[in-house]
Design a protein around this motif. Structure first.
Motif, PDB file in Angstrom:
ATOM      1  N   LEU A  82      32.191  31.155  46.767  1.00  0.00           N
ATOM      2  CA  LEU A  82      33.409  32.165  47.434  1.00  0.00           C
ATOM      3  C   LEU A  82      33.519  31.999  48.914  1.00  0.00           C
ATOM      4  CD1 LEU A  82      32.271  35.245  45.343  1.00  0.00           C
ATOM      5  CD2 LEU A  82      34.168  33.544  44.678  1.00  0.00           C
ATOM      6  N   LEU A  83      34.704  32.138  49.458  1.00  0.00           N
ATOM      7  CA  LEU A  83      35.158  32.130  50.709  1.00  0.00           C
ATOM      8  C   LEU A  83      35.659  33.255  51.148  1.00  0.00           C
ATOM      9  CD1 LEU A  83      35.837  30.609  53.528  1.00  0.00           C
ATOM     10  CD2 LEU A  83      38.267  30.042  52.540  1.00  0.00           C
ATOM     11  N   PHE A  84      35.120  34.150  52.148  1.00  0.00           N
ATOM     12  CA  PHE A  84      35.464  35.316  52.684  1.00  0.00           C
ATOM     13  C   PHE A  84      36.341  35.158  53.919  1.00  0.00           C
ATOM     14  CE2 PHE A  84      31.814  35.712  50.042  1.00  0.00           C
ATOM     15  CZ  PHE A  84      32.129  36.803  49.215  1.00  0.00           C
ATOM     16  N   VAL A  85      37.469  36.151  53.866  1.00  0.00           N
ATOM     17  CA  VAL A  85      38.598  35.890  55.299  1.00  0.00           C
ATOM     18  C   VAL A  85      38.879  37.349  55.578  1.00  0.00           C
ATOM     19  CG1 VAL A  85      40.741  34.853  56.037  1.00  0.00           C
ATOM     20  CG2 VAL A  85      39.269  33.953  54.294  1.00  0.00           C
ATOM     21  N   ASN A  91      43.867  44.807  57.945  1.00  0.00           N
ATOM     22  CA  ASN A  91      42.541  45.597  57.673  1.00  0.00           C
ATOM     23  C   ASN A  91      41.960  45.251  56.127  1.00  0.00           C
ATOM     24  OD1 ASN A  91      42.501  47.013  60.171  1.00  0.00           O
ATOM     25  ND2 ASN A  91      43.931  48.360  59.135  1.00  0.00           N
ATOM     26  N   THR A  92      41.921  43.977  55.938  1.00  0.00           N
ATOM     27  CA  THR A  92      41.746  43.669  54.512  1.00  0.00           C
ATOM     28  C   THR A  92      40.641  42.323  54.479  1.00  0.00           C
ATOM     29  OG1 THR A  92      43.418  42.157  54.219  1.00  0.00           O
ATOM     30  CG2 THR A  92      43.794  44.213  53.359  1.00  0.00           C
ATOM     31  N   LEU A  93      40.022  42.190  53.415  1.00  0.00           N
ATOM     32  CA  LEU A  93      39.295  41.291  53.264  1.00  0.00           C
ATOM     33  C   LEU A  93      39.574  40.395  52.050  1.00  0.00           C
ATOM     34  CD1 LEU A  93      36.380  39.624  53.934  1.00  0.00           C
ATOM     35  CD2 LEU A  93      35.338  41.170  51.929  1.00  0.00           C
ATOM     36  N   SER A  94      40.079  38.909  52.107  1.00  0.00           N
ATOM     37  CA  SER A  94      40.502  38.117  51.205  1.00  0.00           C
ATOM     38  C   SER A  94      39.418  37.392  50.639  1.00  0.00           C
ATOM     39  CB  SER A  94      41.526  37.147  51.717  1.00  0.00           C
ATOM     40  OG  SER A  94      42.639  37.939  52.239  1.00  0.00           O
ATOM     41  N   SER A 111      41.067  40.537  45.060  1.00  0.00           N
ATOM     42  CA  SER A 111      41.258  40.158  46.514  1.00  0.00           C
ATOM     43  C   SER A 111      42.893  40.381  46.623  1.00  0.00           C
ATOM     44  CB  SER A 111      40.945  38.949  46.513  1.00  0.00           C
ATOM     45  OG  SER A 111      41.431  38.501  48.227  1.00  0.00           O
ATOM     46  N   PRO A 112      43.196  40.948  47.874  1.00  0.00           N
ATOM     47  CA  PRO A 112      42.307  41.463  49.035  1.00  0.00           C
ATOM     48  C   PRO A 112      41.752  42.921  48.770  1.00  0.00           C
ATOM     49  CG  PRO A 112      44.544  41.624  49.691  1.00  0.00           C
ATOM     50  CD  PRO A 112      44.706  41.107  48.109  1.00  0.00           C
ATOM     51  N   VAL A 113      40.692  42.986  49.461  1.00  0.00           N
ATOM     52  CA  VAL A 113      40.051  44.225  49.467  1.00  0.00           C
ATOM     53  C   VAL A 113      40.317  45.098  50.756  1.00  0.00           C
ATOM     54  CG1 VAL A 113      37.871  45.369  49.435  1.00  0.00           C
ATOM     55  CG2 VAL A 113      38.057  43.176  48.394  1.00  0.00           C
ATOM     56  N   GLY A 154      33.629  40.438  40.132  1.00  0.00           N
ATOM     57  CA  GLY A 154      33.972  41.353  40.633  1.00  0.00           C
ATOM     58  C   GLY A 154      33.317  41.968  42.078  1.00  0.00           C
ATOM     59  N   ILE A 155      33.622  43.164  42.477  1.00  0.00           N
ATOM     60  CA  ILE A 155      33.168  43.788  43.848  1.00  0.00           C
ATOM     61  C   ILE A 155      32.799  45.118  43.451  1.00  0.00           C
ATOM     62  CG2 ILE A 155      35.379  44.211  44.663  1.00  0.00           C
ATOM     63  CD1 ILE A 155      34.484  43.442  47.494  1.00  0.00           C
TER      64      ILE A 155
END
Length: 481
Positions: A82-85, A91-94, A111-113, A154-155
């Motif tokens: 997984l790649l996190f951006v 104001n999100t995390l992809s 995503s995005p979170v 999931g998250i």
């Protein structure tokens, strides 16, 4: 049916060969102030340092860029793929799934979170699990971190999250190598470094006693850690600060800080643990520091520096083997590539991409290298036993005397390994292959000989690593027959 079983056994032997070649991908984050954000992707050739653009890139994140000159907006979980951006504007995390063969990105369904309002700047993955922590600045003297457990399914946010950072303002962050602690700081002139106890299995997070800690220098960024529990960082004038830790709590070593390089902003530690590489954006150079001693006797000394031939280098990254070092030039939007010796002592400049290779506008704010992690390796002794089973499964079987002699050599190799005699096992396998070569075309068909040789050579590579084996000459001879 026995021939089919033999084919599968060969596949098993070859699949678990140690030091198998693996793909590596480089991802770089470009943001345009008030404009688009995009991820650029490359396939990295670890032998040459060549960067080949990936098909389908750049990939837009859907975010709107800000003016902040960041360095740590990308992170990767190699085990989960997984790649996190971090997208500071929205104001999100992809979160993207990475194709291990092509490097292609597919955004996850969750995503995005949404992260909430802050200047989100850094993301890090716990080396011991699926915990991901994102950090951001709230004001010039306060910040926030959020901790999540993220898998392909999931998250979920961990207990204790979100957590305040006190006077530490997240710009840079890192986990301890054992995955038990997390550190962040560096956005403003604050001297503070926040520290937390974390749980990789649950993503829980709780402040360490006394956090945030006074590092003695403003903008403590470029945070790196090692397996001995040491913390390395650079301050706003580029000095190297070194800390030991006890139950996660940092204490500066005598003599720290050590003379550094102007504008040091990001760092990466060589796998040998003896060299720290730092991006110096003020000097536009890549610096190498030699680390000597251990514990409280640790020292850091500038041993070499190289121009990156670009504008504002603000990120550095190593490939998994530690043989390729990358420096990202933020404002000229290109990458400089260096070759690294096995122990990390020697660097060789391999080249710099032309300016604007990663976009004609914007700045680079994140870079990471992804190498898919292969399944756990099977011990060479087990590989030999699988080869024995494959030979016993031949239909029609080998001539009894030939089979008995070959199997005895393999069984003796297993016995040597059980006794801790790797050299003896290599000797037995060498004799085994010499016997195969002598019988090829006589009592062993060329097809079976090729099968046996390929499997045995894979076992030798597992025993010897990537060292050139004299058995390669055997393979060449067989190929001629």
């Amino acid at each position: 049916m026995k021939q089919i079983c033999t084919t599968f056994l060969l596949a098993a032997v070859l699949a678990i060969s140690a030091n198998a070649a693996f793909a590596q991908f480089v991802y770089v984050h470009n943001v345009v102030n008030g404009g688009s954000e995009a991820i650029f992707g490359y396939r990295l050739n670890a032998a040459t340092g060549e960067l080949a653009p990936l098909a389908g890139f750049p990939v837009g994140t859907g975010g709107t860029g800000t003016s902040f000159a960041l360095s740590e907006t990308l992170a990767v979980n190699e085990r989960e793929g997984l790649l996190f951006v971090v997208n500071d504007g929205p104001n999100t995390l992809s979160i993207y799934a990475i194709d291990p063969d092509t490097g292609a990105l597919t955004q996850m369904p969750f995503s995005p979170v949404a992260l909430g309002t802050a200047n989100w700047s850094t993301v890090a993955v716990n080396p011991a699990g699926a915990q991901v922590i994102v950090g951001g600045m709230l004001t010039a003297s306060s910040g926030i971190v959020r901790s999540f457990l993220v898998t392909e399914n999931g998250i979920a946010e961990g207990s204790g999250s979100p957590a305040a950072t006190g006077s530490a303002t997240p710009f840079s962050s890192a986990f301890s190598r054992d995955g038990q602690y997390f550190y962040t700081g560096g956005f403003t002139i604050s001297l503070s470094l926040a520290g937390y106890s974390v749980d990789a299995a649950t993503a829980s997070i709780s402040p360490l006693a006394g956090s945030p800690f006074n590092t003695g220098g403003s903008n403590p960024a470029g945070i790196s850690t090692d397996s001995a529990g040491r913390i390395f960082l650079v301050d706003n004038v580029g000095r190297i600060r070194v800390f030991t830790t006890l139950s996660g709590i940092p204490a500066a070593v005598p003599g720290s800080p050590f003379a550094g390089i102007g504008g040091g902003i990001d760092s990466v530690l060589h796998p040998s643990g003896q060299y720290l590489y730092v991006a110096g954006r003020a000097t536009e150079r890549l610096a190498q520091f030699t680390l000597a001693g251990d514990g409280t006797s640790t020292t850091a000394g500038l041993s070499a520096s190289f121009p990156t031939l670009g504008s504002i280098p603000n990120m550095v990254a190593l490939d998994r083997s530690g043989s390729i070092l990358l420096a990202a030039n933020s404002n000229s939007r290109n990458l400089a590539v260096f070759g690294v010796s096995a122990n990390g002592a020697a660097l060789g400049y391999l080249g710099t991409q032309p300016a604007n290779t990663l976009g004609s506008t914007g700045r680079l704010v994140g870079m990471t290298v992804y190498a898919p992690i292969a399944p756990a390796e099977v011990p060479p002794g087990e590989m030999i036993l699988q080869l024995i089973s494959a030979i016993e499964a031949f239909d029609p079987p080998l001539k009894r005397g030939i089979a008995r002699s070959l199997l005895a050599k393999l069984e003796n190799a297993v016995a040597d390994l059980d006794a801790g005699d790797t050299a003896g096992a290599v000797e037995k396998l060498t004799a085994f292959l010499n016997h195969v070569r002598a019988q090829t075309g006589k009592h062993i068909s060329a097809e079976r000989a090729a099968f046996i040789t390929e499997a045995a050579n894979a076992i030798l590579e597992a025993l010897n690593g990537k060292k050139k084996s004299p058995l390669n000459e055997v393979k060449k001879e067989l190929a001629k027959q």
